[in-house]
Design a protein around this motif. Structure first.
Motif, PDB file in Angstrom:
ATOM      1  N   MET A 164       0.911  -1.323  -0.034  1.00 37.45           N
ATOM      2  CA  MET A 164       0.008   0.079   0.064  1.00 37.45           C
ATOM      3  C   MET A 164       0.837   1.203  -0.106  1.00 37.45           C
ATOM      4  SD  MET A 164      -3.421   0.604   2.594  1.00 37.45           S
ATOM      5  CE  MET A 164      -2.710   1.909   3.056  1.00 37.45           C
ATOM      6  N   PHE A 165       0.346   2.241  -0.806  1.00 34.85           N
ATOM      7  CA  PHE A 165       1.336   3.288  -0.974  1.00 34.85           C
ATOM      8  C   PHE A 165       0.746   4.625  -0.406  1.00 34.85           C
ATOM      9  CE2 PHE A 165       3.101   0.438  -3.993  1.00 34.85           C
ATOM     10  CZ  PHE A 165       4.453   0.476  -3.893  1.00 34.85           C
ATOM     11  N   LYS A 166       1.314   5.646   0.000  1.00 32.81           N
ATOM     12  CA  LYS A 166       0.708   7.098  -0.003  1.00 32.81           C
ATOM     13  C   LYS A 166       1.706   7.988  -0.575  1.00 32.81           C
ATOM     14  CE  LYS A 166       3.606   7.755   4.188  1.00 32.81           C
ATOM     15  NZ  LYS A 166       3.621   7.729   5.860  1.00 32.81           N
ATOM     16  N   THR A 167       0.930   9.152  -0.942  1.00 34.08           N
ATOM     17  CA  THR A 167       1.637  10.027  -1.798  1.00 34.08           C
ATOM     18  C   THR A 167       1.919  11.111  -0.927  1.00 34.08           C
ATOM     19  OG1 THR A 167       0.652   9.347  -3.709  1.00 34.08           O
ATOM     20  CG2 THR A 167       1.974  11.398  -4.008  1.00 34.08           C
ATOM     21  N   LEU A 168       3.382  12.003  -1.245  1.00 38.20           N
ATOM     22  CA  LEU A 168       3.881  12.895  -0.445  1.00 38.20           C
ATOM     23  C   LEU A 168       4.207  13.838  -1.562  1.00 38.20           C
ATOM     24  CD1 LEU A 168       4.958  12.708   2.842  1.00 38.20           C
ATOM     25  CD2 LEU A 168       7.028  12.984   1.752  1.00 38.20           C
ATOM     26  N   SER A 169       3.881  15.353  -1.320  1.00 36.16           N
ATOM     27  CA  SER A 169       4.299  16.185  -2.228  1.00 36.16           C
ATOM     28  C   SER A 169       5.282  16.985  -1.670  1.00 36.16           C
ATOM     29  CB  SER A 169       3.031  17.390  -2.336  1.00 36.16           C
ATOM     30  OG  SER A 169       1.963  16.790  -2.980  1.00 36.16           O
ATOM     31  N   CYS A 170       6.344  17.144  -2.768  1.00 37.86           N
ATOM     32  CA  CYS A 170       7.616  17.855  -2.518  1.00 37.86           C
ATOM     33  C   CYS A 170       7.025  19.069  -2.198  1.00 37.86           C
ATOM     34  CB  CYS A 170       8.712  17.777  -3.549  1.00 37.86           C
ATOM     35  SG  CYS A 170      10.135  18.822  -3.271  1.00 37.86           S
ATOM     36  N   PRO A 171       7.628  19.865  -0.926  1.00 31.47           N
ATOM     37  CA  PRO A 171       7.308  21.142  -0.589  1.00 31.47           C
ATOM     38  C   PRO A 171       7.797  22.332  -1.504  1.00 31.47           C
ATOM     39  CG  PRO A 171       8.763  20.232   0.992  1.00 31.47           C
ATOM     40  CD  PRO A 171       8.426  19.064   0.088  1.00 31.47           C
ATOM     41  N   ARG A 172       8.875  21.917  -2.232  1.00 32.56           N
ATOM     42  CA  ARG A 172       9.464  22.987  -3.164  1.00 32.56           C
ATOM     43  C   ARG A 172       8.937  22.837  -4.507  1.00 32.56           C
ATOM     44  NH1 ARG A 172      15.884  23.568  -3.871  1.00 32.56           N
ATOM     45  NH2 ARG A 172      15.864  21.853  -5.188  1.00 32.56           N
ATOM     46  N   CYS A 173       8.694  21.583  -5.024  1.00 30.17           N
ATOM     47  CA  CYS A 173       8.216  21.679  -6.503  1.00 30.17           C
ATOM     48  C   CYS A 173       7.046  21.030  -6.733  1.00 30.17           C
ATOM     49  CB  CYS A 173       9.381  20.838  -7.325  1.00 30.17           C
ATOM     50  SG  CYS A 173       9.556  19.068  -7.185  1.00 30.17           S
ATOM     51  N   GLY A 174       6.425  20.504  -5.603  1.00 29.64           N
ATOM     52  CA  GLY A 174       5.112  19.800  -5.754  1.00 29.64           C
ATOM     53  C   GLY A 174       5.072  18.427  -6.398  1.00 29.64           C
ATOM     54  N   HIS A 175       6.275  17.809  -6.705  1.00 30.00           N
ATOM     55  CA  HIS A 175       6.145  16.620  -7.285  1.00 30.00           C
ATOM     56  C   HIS A 175       5.833  15.463  -6.256  1.00 30.00           C
ATOM     57  CE1 HIS A 175       7.657  13.491  -9.813  1.00 30.00           C
ATOM     58  NE2 HIS A 175       8.491  12.909  -9.157  1.00 30.00           N
ATOM     59  N   GLY A 176       5.078  14.478  -6.881  1.00 31.75           N
ATOM     60  CA  GLY A 176       4.458  13.516  -5.863  1.00 31.75           C
ATOM     61  C   GLY A 176       5.440  12.504  -5.602  1.00 31.75           C
ATOM     62  N   ILE A 177       5.697  11.957  -4.454  1.00 33.20           N
ATOM     63  CA  ILE A 177       6.563  10.740  -4.157  1.00 33.20           C
ATOM     64  C   ILE A 177       5.864   9.707  -3.444  1.00 33.20           C
ATOM     65  CG2 ILE A 177       8.876  10.437  -2.879  1.00 33.20           C
ATOM     66  CD1 ILE A 177       9.154  13.178  -2.852  1.00 33.20           C
ATOM     67  N   SER A 178       5.999   8.557  -4.036  1.00 32.38           N
ATOM     68  CA  SER A 178       5.050   7.274  -3.411  1.00 32.38           C
ATOM     69  C   SER A 178       5.814   6.751  -2.347  1.00 32.38           C
ATOM     70  CB  SER A 178       4.826   6.375  -4.606  1.00 32.38           C
ATOM     71  OG  SER A 178       3.537   6.507  -5.039  1.00 32.38           O
ATOM     72  N   LEU A 179       5.447   6.578  -1.290  1.00 32.09           N
ATOM     73  CA  LEU A 179       5.970   5.986  -0.369  1.00 32.09           C
ATOM     74  C   LEU A 179       5.157   4.760   0.207  1.00 32.09           C
ATOM     75  CD1 LEU A 179       7.072   8.831   2.106  1.00 32.09           C
ATOM     76  CD2 LEU A 179       8.608   7.637   0.598  1.00 32.09           C
ATOM     77  N   PHE A 180       5.895   3.734   0.801  1.00 30.34           N
ATOM     78  CA  PHE A 180       5.036   2.695   1.285  1.00 30.34           C
ATOM     79  C   PHE A 180       4.245   3.006   2.612  1.00 30.34           C
ATOM     80  CE2 PHE A 180       7.530  -0.841  -0.517  1.00 30.34           C
ATOM     81  CZ  PHE A 180       6.406  -1.777  -1.176  1.00 30.34           C
ATOM     82  N   ALA A 181       2.936   2.850   2.800  1.00 29.49           N
ATOM     83  CA  ALA A 181       2.245   3.325   3.896  1.00 29.49           C
ATOM     84  C   ALA A 181       2.037   2.293   5.032  1.00 29.49           C
ATOM     85  CB  ALA A 181       0.729   3.964   3.521  1.00 29.49           C
TER      86      ALA A 181
END
Lengths: 160, 160
Positions: free
Chosen positions: B1-18
């Protein structure tokens, strides 16, 4: 404690709390068959208890029953907690914290490997295959010790 | 299962295991004093068992002893595992998975609140303060049940 992640697009450093990853492992044991182990299809190669990561939104108990089913094809009923294993070096890939449940299979069906398990089978406690990966040798020793302790004053020697 | 984090500088979505975040809680109990609770200085406000997050690189046992010390000023010796509590809604802030240890204080010193605890004190099991936050009321009920079960066949009624 924090860890830093780099944004794969812009390289910006993102600070995150650093915690161990919660996992579960399951000791399924029948005296006349032994303990249920999987032979891993991925690194680290070797034998291991069925188990895996706890997903967000899932209880540890559900994860234990799910992982046993996915890796061995067996439905299990949990019977207790053997212990919690969290030595930082227990898994070479990352720090994990594992709740180890004891369980019984719901049926006498033969296990059937699935998911990232290459094989799944019962093994007598006194003739375990090798290598056993992670800290699962320590867990199995703790399990055997708990059986021995529970049967300390039984005059007939404990076998299997 | 993944969660998505937004880069606080460029807004890019980063997938992480949740996964749930691993925590520990400690039930410190003396029959003539009761159970050790902290009154929280942060939300959610109310009474709770001493406890907190397990840090990466730290064992669950070390985290339990450390959190008890930080929040109550008492050094404790762990005596066992009461259970593992991981209902996704147990903490309103995020999904946590808590290993709950039973423990004894090393001395009869008075507790002294520290870290994010506003107060720390023993409370008789039959006169617990309210509100008790998270699922700690359920944990305390399980603890009281385990005491009652262990003393089921003692003819004198269990008090405190």
């Amino acid at each position: 404690m924090f860890k830093t992640l780099s944004c794969p697009r812009c390289g910006h450093g993102i600070s995150l709390f650093a915690n161990p990853t919660p996992t579960v492992d399951v000791v399924v044991y029948l005296p006349w068959r032994g303990v249920l182990l999987v032979e891993r299809g991925n690194e680290p190669f070797g034998y291991a208890l069925p188990g895996g990561f706890v997903d967000e939104g899932e209880t540890a108990e559900s994860a234990a029953v799910r992982e046993a089913s996915e890796e061995t094809g067996l439905e299990v009923v949990l019977t207790g907690i053997l212990g919690v294993y969290s030595r930082p070096d227990r898994d070479p890939r990352r720090h994990t914290m594992s709740v180890v449940y004891t369980a019984l299979p719901m049926t006498q069906d033969e296990p059937r490997a699935g998911d990232d398990a290459a094989r799944a089978a019962y093994h007598p406690l006194d003739r375990l295959p090798r290598p056993i990966v992670f800290d699962h040798e320590e867990i199995l020793r703790d399990f055997a010790d708990s059986l021995a302790r529970a049967n300390r004053y039984v005059s007939k020697a404990l076998k299997g």
